[in-house]
Motif scaffolding. Structure first.
Motif, PDB file in Angstrom:
ATOM      1  N   LYS A  30       0.844  -1.191   0.000  1.00 53.55           N
ATOM      2  CA  LYS A  30       0.000   0.000   0.000  1.00 53.55           C
ATOM      3  C   LYS A  30       0.883   1.247   0.000  1.00 53.55           C
ATOM      4  O   LYS A  30       1.814   1.370   0.796  1.00 53.55           O
ATOM      5  N   ALA A  71      -6.337   0.293  -4.117  1.00 54.07           N
ATOM      6  CA  ALA A  71      -5.575   0.920  -3.031  1.00 54.07           C
ATOM      7  C   ALA A  71      -4.544  -0.024  -2.423  1.00 54.07           C
ATOM      8  O   ALA A  71      -3.946   0.303  -1.402  1.00 54.07           O
ATOM      9  N   LYS A 103      -4.932  -2.709  -0.767  1.00 53.45           N
ATOM     10  CA  LYS A 103      -5.270  -3.331   0.509  1.00 53.45           C
ATOM     11  C   LYS A 103      -4.938  -4.823   0.449  1.00 53.45           C
ATOM     12  O   LYS A 103      -4.883  -5.421  -0.638  1.00 53.45           O
ATOM     13  N   GLY A 133      -2.653  -6.505  -3.921  1.00 54.25           N
ATOM     14  CA  GLY A 133      -2.241  -5.689  -2.793  1.00 54.25           C
ATOM     15  C   GLY A 133      -1.704  -6.513  -1.638  1.00 54.25           C
ATOM     16  O   GLY A 133      -2.254  -7.571  -1.301  1.00 54.25           O
ATOM     17  N   ASP A 167      -0.673  -2.720   4.225  1.00 59.90           N
ATOM     18  CA  ASP A 167       0.260  -1.784   4.845  1.00 59.90           C
ATOM     19  C   ASP A 167       1.522  -2.534   5.254  1.00 59.90           C
ATOM     20  O   ASP A 167       1.467  -3.512   6.011  1.00 59.90           O
TER      21      ASP A 167
END
Length: 454
Positions: free
Chosen positions: A20, A38, A40, A60, A63
């Motif tokens: 991310k 995004a 994720k 993804g 984070d």
């Protein structure tokens, strides 16, 4: 199903795994941002080519600072369209872990419903030890298949057949002691627990390797647990096909040891006490006092605490060879689940160096374990008035610890002893771990062995 990677192909579509906030590949243009991608954890963005076909995809990773929460996130790639995909991984992402996730995401249990996996295939990510990753997945798939199979097709005879098939696959020696021969071989508690079932109890003994340190693994093989005369309520019986999860995990570990070549440098012995804990006229009873292989007597205060009885005889047998390391794997107590939940099995070990190696390895390979104490202060709880030991201390506290203390009484003679109280079941689907049977501890053991048995 034997998991494997697709061969390299010029037609393979690129699959970019991205954290991310990281910049996306130049080839993607504005499409990912315009489509709301995004990065994720597990999020997929398909990329179109100029003609409307597929040009590739993003997956993804979430984070980066929360990477520990997203175990095997690349398993989400199983949701991609069928075809061959070429994973492209960012710097710093563990290649072998990512590759294992891609294989684990392909697991399906389809014996009774549906068709075999027919989704996307993945080439092996660059920088990956492909043979090692395949071995890990092959062992895990075996464990899952065995646990997921219901007891009408995975009774003691069927589990023996599975063990024989694996022994044949890897070139191991196998011997099985069955029924009344258990008494003649001084394995009385295995016989007592399993004698009421239609399929006779048995002790499966597998050996592989003829040089190096001795590793003995003991796996609990209760193919179905009614609770015996202390019968379980229906809700508690629903998952009892998984009560042979220790044996299933031991066989998965053995497959990993063989396929990775670890068996070439050690002498491995796998002991599986295999029974059904059934209700019948021949069932062992509450209040019975059993004499174990080791000579210790055990008062049966609950027939639903049968796993430690069969493990005790197998541990005593294994300890007679004085192995350098002996490990028991068992779906043993609900207390372990109350304490740590389904994902984090406790393990017990008196040797700090061995325990530290297991703890570090378990976290490094995302096969988590948590050390718990052999707390000597609770020894008196497993000592009843009329026998040496109590199989089910009253009071309901520290149940996983007292079970471990009970087993330790029979492991004396081994150089080092480790007990793992596993769950063997994934209660809700997660990346690479569909709901159902799951191996716990095997990859951690494999990773730690070079430090424990150099």
């Amino acid at each position: 199903m034997i998991p494997d990677f697709a061969p390299p192909s010029a037609d393979a579509l690129p699959l970019w795994a991205v954290w991310k906030g990281d910049p996306l590949a130049d080839q993607a243009g504005p499409w990912p941002t315009a489509s709301g991608f995004a990065a994720k954890a597990g999020e997929i963005c398909l990329l179109p080519d100029a003609s409307g076909g597929l040009a590739g995809a993003f997956l993804g990773l979430g984070d980066r600072a929360q990477a520990g929460r997203h175990r095997f996130v690349l398993a989400h790639a199983a949701a991609l369209p069928p075809g061959t995909w070429r994973p492209i991984l960012p710097e710093g992402l563990d290649r072998d872990e990512a590759a294992l996730a891609l294989l684990l995401g392909q697991y399906r249990f389809t014996r009774y419903k549906g068709s075999p996996y027919s989704g996307p295939q993945f080439t092996c990510p660059e920088g990956t030890d492909a043979a090692h990753v395949r071995a890990l997945a092959a062992g895990e798939f075996l464990t899952r298949d065995l646990i997921n199979t219901p007891a009408n097709d995975m009774g003691p005879i069927d589990l023996e057949d599975a063990a024989r098939a694996l022994a044949d696959e890897i070139g191991a020696a196998i011997a099985v002691t069955t029924g009344p021969d258990l008494l003649r071989s001084n394995l009385p508690m295995i016989h007592a627990v399993g004698r009421a079932a239609e399929q006779a109890p048995r002790l499966i003994d597998i050996r592989l390797g003829d040089t190096g340190p001795r590793l003995t693994v003991v796996g609990k093989g209760v193919c179905f647990d009614t609770g015996g005369l202390d019968i379980k309520p229906s809700a508690s019986m629903l998952l009892m096909k998984k009560d042979m999860g220790g044996a299933a995990t031991a066989l998965g570990l053995l497959r990993m040891l063989a396929l990775t070549g670890a068996a070439d440098r050690m002498r491995i012995r796998v002991l599986l006490p295999v029974v059904e804990n059934s209700v019948a006229a021949a069932s062992f009873r509450p209040g019975d006092v059993l004499t174990s292989r080791k000579g210790l007597t055990v008062e049966v205060n609950n027939t639903d605490a049968e796993g430690r009885l069969i493990l005790a005889d197998a541990l005593a047998l294994g300890a007679e060879e004085s192995p350098d390391l002996m490990i028991s794997l068992a779906t043993l107590t609900g207390a372990a689940r109350v304490a740590l939940g389904p994902d984090l099995p406790p393990f017990y070990c008196d040797d700090d160096a061995t325990a530290d190696a297991l703890s570090r390895a378990s976290m490094a390979v995302r096969d988590p374990l948590w050390r718990m104490p052999f707390w000597d202060g609770y020894e008196s709880q497993i000592e009843p008035q009329i026998a040496d030991l109590d199989n089910a201390p009253s009071g309901g506290m520290a149940g996983s610890i007292t079970a471990a203390l009970f087993l330790r009484r029979f492991a004396g003679g081994a150089g080092r002893y480790v007990h793992m109280d596993i769950y063997g079941w994934q209660p809700a689907a997660a990346p690479g771990r569909p709901k159902g049977g799951v191996g716990q501890g095997a990859r951690a053991i494999l990773a730690a062995l070079p430090q424990i048995l150099p």
